[in-house]
Design a protein around this motif. Structure first.
Motif, PDB file in Angstrom:
ATOM      1  N   UNK A 185      34.880  58.215  13.961  1.00 18.77           N
ATOM      2  CA  UNK A 185      36.157  58.005  13.285  1.00 18.77           C
ATOM      3  C   UNK A 185      36.521  59.194  12.406  1.00 18.77           C
ATOM      4  N   UNK A 186      35.543  59.720  11.681  1.00 19.94           N
ATOM      5  CA  UNK A 186      35.804  60.837  10.773  1.00 19.94           C
ATOM      6  C   UNK A 186      36.202  62.099  11.545  1.00 19.94           C
ATOM      7  N   UNK A 187      35.400  62.466  12.544  1.00 18.87           N
ATOM      8  CA  UNK A 187      35.659  63.708  13.265  1.00 18.87           C
ATOM      9  C   UNK A 187      36.940  63.593  14.091  1.00 18.87           C
ATOM     10  N   UNK A 188      37.140  62.449  14.716  1.00 20.10           N
ATOM     11  CA  UNK A 188      38.367  62.253  15.496  1.00 20.10           C
ATOM     12  C   UNK A 188      39.599  62.408  14.608  1.00 20.10           C
ATOM     13  N   UNK A 189      39.591  61.773  13.444  1.00 18.71           N
ATOM     14  CA  UNK A 189      40.729  61.866  12.534  1.00 18.71           C
ATOM     15  C   UNK A 189      40.966  63.298  12.089  1.00 18.71           C
ATOM     16  N   UNK A 190      39.883  64.026  11.859  1.00 19.44           N
ATOM     17  CA  UNK A 190      39.991  65.412  11.428  1.00 19.44           C
ATOM     18  C   UNK A 190      40.623  66.280  12.519  1.00 19.44           C
TER      19      UNK A 190
END
Length: 207
Positions: A185-190
């Motif tokens: 979730x974190x990397x995708x959003x970034x």
């Protein structure tokens, strides 16, 4: 056509490959290059005085070939076989953006690669958790007794320290003990934020 090159590096057994594959399935026009595909054959990897094969160093890899592969992909991503089906919410202005994820344990200590990254991520693990995960994996050649403590972990610390001491290196450190869902979730959003920046740039150009 625009290209985003995303580095996904870090500790052995930190979840790099799993995260890369999940991102590929979620992102538009996304492909992966894996550093593991550029290991030299065992006969060409140096052995130290303890009998350990020195795999966790740059000299164990055909790094020039890896750089060439990445540059060739950047020049012509559409010819690399990348799937060009985008998620339905992909903006029209970024449909011509191609994303390359480069995953591997030793990405940011090789100078010719450093000019290529748009984003750099580095997965970390504490010693005990990393060692526990390492024991669950089967390697060819197999880890010899003492290999993790004598070579793998010291090399990880060495290269990680080099990154931390390089003030000009912008690296996003990720806690590999977090769940795969949280990391994804974190990397995708970034990465989506990076795509949105490209959308805004394209809108300004066409305005």
């Amino acid at each position: 056509m625009k290209v985003l090159v995303i580095g996904l590096g870090g500790v052995t057994n930190g979840g790099k490959t799993t995260l890369a594959e999940k991102l590929k399935n979620m992102l538009p026009n996304c492909d992966i290059i894996s550093q593991d595909d550029f290991f030299k054959p065992e006969s060409e990897v140096e052995t130290d005085e303890r009998g350990f094969k020195l795999y966790d160093v740059l000299d164990a890899l055909y790094m020039d070939e890896m750089v060439t592969s990445i540059r060739n992909w950047i020049k012509s991503p559409a010819s690399s076989g990348v799937v060009t089906e985008e998620p339905q919410n992909t903006c029209d202005n970024v449909k011509n953006v191609y994303i390359l994820i480069v995953e591997g344990f030793l990405l940011y200590n090789y100078e010719p690669l450093n000019e290529l990254w748009n984003r750099r991520y580095f997965l970390t693990l504490p010693y005990e958790e990393c060692k526990r995960r390492r024991r669950t994996r089967v390697y060819q050649p197999a880890d010899t007794p003492g290999y993790f403590d004598g070579h793998v972990w010291p090399m990880y610390l060495k290269y990680k320290n080099e990154l931390e001491e390089n003030a000009s290196m912008q690296v996003d450190y990720l806690d590999g003990t977090k769940s795969q869902e949280e990391l994804l979730s974190y990397v995708y959003s970034d990465i989506i934020q990076e795509l949105n920046k490209l959308r805004e740039e394209n809108q300004q150009v066409t305005a």
